[in-house]
Design an enzyme around this catalytic site. Sequence first.
Site, PDB file in Angstrom:
ATOM      1  N   GLN A  66     -22.429  -7.041  50.337  1.00  0.00           N
ATOM      2  CA  GLN A  66     -21.336  -7.669  49.614  1.00  0.00           C
ATOM      3  C   GLN A  66     -21.369  -9.183  49.806  1.00  0.00           C
ATOM      4  OE1 GLN A  66     -17.011  -7.609  50.763  1.00  0.00           O
ATOM      5  NE2 GLN A  66     -16.889  -6.190  49.035  1.00  0.00           N
TER       6      GLN A  66
ATOM      7  N   TYR B  35      -9.698 -12.968  47.855  1.00  0.00           N
ATOM      8  CA  TYR B  35     -10.681 -14.011  48.161  1.00  0.00           C
ATOM      9  C   TYR B  35     -10.950 -14.857  46.909  1.00  0.00           C
ATOM     10  CZ  TYR B  35     -10.895 -11.436  52.487  1.00  0.00           C
ATOM     11  OH  TYR B  35     -10.534 -10.819  53.670  1.00  0.00           O
TER      12      TYR B  35
ATOM     13  N   ARG C 225     -16.803  -5.811  42.780  1.00  0.00           N
ATOM     14  CA  ARG C 225     -15.619  -5.172  43.354  1.00  0.00           C
ATOM     15  C   ARG C 225     -14.357  -5.851  42.845  1.00  0.00           C
ATOM     16  NH1 ARG C 225     -13.561  -4.297  49.645  1.00  0.00           N
ATOM     17  NH2 ARG C 225     -13.638  -2.036  49.556  1.00  0.00           N
TER      18      ARG C 225
ATOM     19  N   GLY D 132     -13.805   3.755  53.910  1.00  0.00           N
ATOM     20  CA  GLY D 132     -14.003   2.730  54.922  1.00  0.00           C
ATOM     21  C   GLY D 132     -13.785   3.237  56.329  1.00  0.00           C
TER      22      GLY D 132
END
Length: 375
Positions: free
Chosen positions: A104, A183, A230, A321
């Site tokens: 990522q 982000y 994503r 996760g």
Amino acid sequence: MTNTAAKSSLFESARIGGLDLPNRLVMAPMTRTRASQDGVAQPIMATYYAQRASAGLIIAEASTPNLVGRTYPNTAAIYGPEHVAGWRGVTDAVRAAGGRMFLQLQHGGRVGHPDNSGHVPVAPSAIALPGTIFTQGGHVPTVVPREMTVDEIRATVADFAAAARNAVEAGFAGVEVHSANGYLLHQFLARGSNERTDEYGGSVANRIRFTVEVVAAVVDAIGADRVGVRVSPGLTVNGIEEGDTAEIYDALVPALAEVGPAYLHVVYADPGNPVFAAIRANWAGTLIANPVLPGEGLPADGGKAAGERLLEAGADLVSLGRAFLANPDLVERLSAGASLNELRGNLMYVGGDEGYTDYPALGAETSLVGGVAVV
């Protein structure tokens, strides 16, 4: 003790781009802060990921494409030759264990601090991240980021493309562009963090422009089959206020489809959410869905039932996760209906083996002494 359980489609083979997957369970990217202070992947990370190589696909933790994009201490990077070399040790170990791996790519934007990167963070607008941020010295107040110039935006697009090439050189099968979780790319999408009046702000068409340009540059750099994206529609983490969620993703998803990356990864996907249904309708390619799971621990089934519901709602693959974090052999455990290790959430970011590589595999004769697995 294990129970015999009928296999579901989670355990059927699948394909992403040019990559064959033995099952539909994806290890979601999770920051674990085990890299060096300058972002180099360490040998302990090779052990950790190789332990989890039975996942259909591993998406390795967020790695920054440049120094100003660093978020927290000891997070990974992929912009220098030392980062390529460090990650090469990880991908070699995972490949030797039979696994497949994407990396990522994440720029923190305003989720950063001069104490972590040596730079004032940058963002679409000079709007600070609410609250505090973790640094080597503990939690400190956030700083107001610099608004990026158009030239800096273009340079950052080029940094993502270079980072993608570095990732392939490091042995990854591909990369995931992080446009989620508050982000930098997500900050451009959201009205609450993007008050620009140029071609990168204002209308939805302008606010999606940066994400689309980054993905297009990465596709040009390494090929569409090696690229995923994503997104996290409606997620408010890191102070994000999208404001017009349905309109954003009604525009973004078709625009990304024209660029043609191999997959779209939807975070905290809810099969009953009309935004998720619209994304599936607008996205003809592979869709990875990450289920909403309650609380901070693990459900008894690790998210298996929630994952199966997402497959029924149109997802092609399911990412988990915390379940992979605590269970290196999660695929085998879920397939067998076996119990899961208990998640030790207090050890997620502390560094070292404890709470990282010491979770036992199924059938291992282990005990916990002071929180450490002894085999």
